[in-house]
Write an enzyme that holds these catalytic residues in place. Structure first.
Site, mmCIF file in Angstrom:
data_model
loop_
_atom_site.group_PDB
_atom_site.id
_atom_site.type_symbol
_atom_site.label_atom_id
_atom_site.label_comp_id
_atom_site.label_asym_id
_atom_site.label_seq_id
_atom_site.Cartn_x
_atom_site.Cartn_y
_atom_site.Cartn_z
ATOM 1 N N GLY A 109 -10.738 2.621 -1.965
ATOM 2 C CA GLY A 109 -10.594 3.959 -1.401
ATOM 3 C C GLY A 109 -10.121 5.022 -2.378
ATOM 4 C CB SER A 110 -10.189 5.511 -6.064
ATOM 5 O OG SER A 110 -11.549 5.528 -6.401
ATOM 6 C CG ASN A 111 -14.904 8.185 -4.651
ATOM 7 O OD1 ASN A 111 -15.067 9.249 -5.245
ATOM 8 N ND2 ASN A 111 -15.325 7.028 -5.120
ATOM 9 C CG LEU A 182 -19.638 -1.658 0.191
ATOM 10 C CD1 LEU A 182 -19.124 -2.852 -0.591
ATOM 11 C CD2 LEU A 182 -20.459 -0.737 -0.709
ATOM 12 C CG ASN A 199 -23.753 6.970 0.345
ATOM 13 O OD1 ASN A 199 -22.595 6.517 0.344
ATOM 14 N ND2 ASN A 199 -24.741 6.359 -0.286
ATOM 15 C CG HIS A 201 -25.943 4.966 -5.132
ATOM 16 N ND1 HIS A 201 -25.731 3.786 -4.455
ATOM 17 C CD2 HIS A 201 -26.640 4.637 -6.246
ATOM 18 C CE1 HIS A 201 -26.282 2.790 -5.127
ATOM 19 N NE2 HIS A 201 -26.835 3.287 -6.218
ATOM 20 C CD GLU A 271 -18.388 7.315 -7.497
ATOM 21 O OE1 GLU A 271 -17.356 6.848 -7.003
ATOM 22 O OE2 GLU A 271 -19.477 6.737 -7.444
HETATM 23 C C1 GAR Z 1 -17.722 4.130 -5.525
HETATM 24 O O1 GAR Z 1 -18.056 3.997 -6.882
HETATM 25 C C2 GAR Z 1 -18.972 4.448 -4.729
HETATM 26 O O2 GAR Z 1 -19.893 5.226 -5.428
HETATM 27 C C3 GAR Z 1 -19.537 3.083 -4.473
HETATM 28 O O3 GAR Z 1 -18.404 2.308 -4.165
HETATM 29 C C4 GAR Z 1 -17.316 2.776 -4.950
HETATM 30 C C5 GAR Z 1 -16.099 2.892 -4.061
HETATM 31 O O4 GAR Z 1 -14.971 3.128 -4.837
HETATM 32 N N1 GAR Z 1 -20.475 3.113 -3.408
HETATM 33 C C6 GAR Z 1 -21.603 2.388 -3.437
HETATM 34 O O5 GAR Z 1 -21.872 1.608 -4.322
HETATM 35 C C7 GAR Z 1 -22.515 2.610 -2.248
HETATM 36 N N2 GAR Z 1 -23.830 2.092 -2.495
HETATM 37 P P1 GAR Z 1 -13.603 3.588 -4.165
HETATM 38 O O6 GAR Z 1 -13.323 2.624 -3.031
HETATM 39 O O7 GAR Z 1 -12.590 3.473 -5.278
HETATM 40 O O8 GAR Z 1 -13.776 4.980 -3.672
#
Ligand code: GAR
Length: 286
Positions: A109-111, A182, A199, A201, A271
Site C-alpha cells: 500500500g505505498s501508493n 490484483l 488503475n 500499472h 508512481e
Molecule cells: C505498484 O507498483 C502497482 O503499479 C502494481 O502493484 C504495486 C503496488 O505497490 N500494480 C500492478 O502490478 C497491477 N497490475 P504498493 O502496494 O506499494 O502501492
C-alpha cells in the site's frame, strides 16, 4: 502567504497565478458592471446607492469570476470554490459535496499511503474507504493509522455476489482507484462505475500487461527483454486486464546494470510522484 494558498488549494505555482488573475479580473469586471447598472438606473450617489451597489456586486461577483475563469482555464476550480462559499454562507456542510474515493489495494500500500497523504484535508476530495482482498496486508495498517474505514472483501461475494456495490454506495463512493489491486474487476462493478475506475500499472502498456503481469513479474519481464526504458501507465479500467483508455504515461530509463529490483524502485518513484496528482486532475474533470 502564496505558499499557504498553494498548499491549501493543492495547485502548482503557475495555476495559482492564473487563479489570482481570475480573482483580480473577475472582481474588477464585477465592480465595473455594478457601477454601469446603477448608472443606467439614473440614481444619485448616496447612502441608498452604496447599499444597492453592495447588494448588486454580491450577486454579480460569482458570475463575473466564472466568466473570466473560462478563458483562463480555471472554470472547474471556481465552480467548486463558489459552491463551497455558498454552502458555507448558508450554513450547510461543505463536506457534503466532496468526491468520495475508495482505494482498492492488495499489498503493502505505498501508493495508497501517498494518495491518502495527498488528499488529507483536501477541499473537494475525500478518501472514504480502503478496500482490500488480503487480511493482514500492509495497506490495512496504513488505512487504520489514517482513520480510514477498511472493507476486507472475499472472492465469492466480489465475483458472484453483489460485487460489494451496496457497500460502496453506502459509503457514498463516486470513484474507485486501484493501487496495486490484483483481482480482476468484475463487469458489474465497472458498469456501476462507468469511466470512474482508475488503475496504475508499473509498465508502459500495452507492453507487459495482462493476466499474471503484476509487481515484480513485470520488472523481470522488462529486464529479460533488455528494454532500455520502462515506466508507468495510469488508465481507466475496462473489462480486460490492463486495457482501458490511457490517462497518463511516464517513462524512466532502464540501464544495462539495472536488475528487476532497481527497475522496480525507479518505477515506484514515478508512481509516487504522479498517481495522486493525476487522480486529482481526473476526478476534478481537468
Ligand atoms: C505498484 O507498483 C502497482 O503499479 C502494481 O502493484 C504495486 C503496488 O505497490 N500494480 C500492478 O502490478 C497491477 N497490475 P504498493 O502496494 O506499494 O502501492
Amino acid at each position: 502567504m502564496l505558499q499557504k494558498l498553494q498548499s491549501k488549494w493543492k495547485v502548482s505555482g503557475g495555476r495559482l497565478l492564473l487563479i489570482l488573475i481570475t480573482f483580480a479580473l473577475g472582481g474588477s469586471l464585477c465592480g465595473y458592471a455594478g457601477r454601469r447598472l446603477l448608472l443606467l438606473s439614473g440614481m444619485e450617489k448616496g447612502f441608498l446607492w452604496v447599499i444597492l451597489y453592495v447588494i448588486l456586486i454580491t450577486f454579480l461577483w460569482p458570475l463575473c469570476v466564472l466568466v473570466i475563469s473560462i478563458p483562463l482555464g480555471q472554470f472547474s476550480f471556481f465552480k467548486k470554490y463558489i459552491r463551497r462559499l455558498f454552502l458555507r454562507i448558508t450554513g450547510q456542510k461543505t463536506g457534503a459535496v466532496k468526491t468520495q474515493i475508495a482505494i482498492f489495494a492488495s499489498g503493502g500500500g505505498s501508493n495508497a499511503g501517498k494518495i491518502i497523504e495527498h488528499f488529507k484535508d483536501h477541499s473537494s476530495v475525500n478518501i472514504a474507504l480502503v478496500v482490500c482482498n488480503k487480511p493482514g496486508a500492509g495497506v490495512i495498517g496504513i488505512a487504520e493509522k489514517n482513520q480510514i474505514p477498511v472493507l476486507v472483501i472475499e472472492k465469492e461475494q466480489f465475483f458472484r455476489g453483489n460485487h460489494y456495490i451496496d457497500e460502496l454506495v453506502r459509503y457514498g463512493i463516486n470513484w474507485i482507484v486501484l493501487a496495486g489491486f490484483l483481482w480482476k474487476v468484475p463487469g458489474q462493478l465497472i458498469a456501476a462505475y462507468p469511466n470512474r475506475i482508475i488503475n496504475i500499472h508499473p509498465a508502459l502498456l500495452p507492453k507487459y500487461g495482462g493476466k499474471g503481469m503484476y509487481g515484480h513479474f513485470v520488472h523481470e519481464a522488462v529486464r529479460a527483454a533488455n528494454e532500455t526504458e520502462t515506466g508507468i501507465t495510469i488508465h481507466y479500467v475496462d473489462e480486460q486486464y490492463d486495457h482501458g483508455k490511457m490517462i497518463l504515461q511516464k517513462k524512466c530509463a532502464v540501464d544495462p546494470d539495472n536488475d528487476p529490483i532497481a527497475i522496480a524502485k525507479k518505477v515506484l518513484a514515478l508512481e509516487h510522484e504522479y498517481f495522486a496528482k493525476t487522480i486529482e486532475q481526473v476526478v476534478n474533470g481537468e
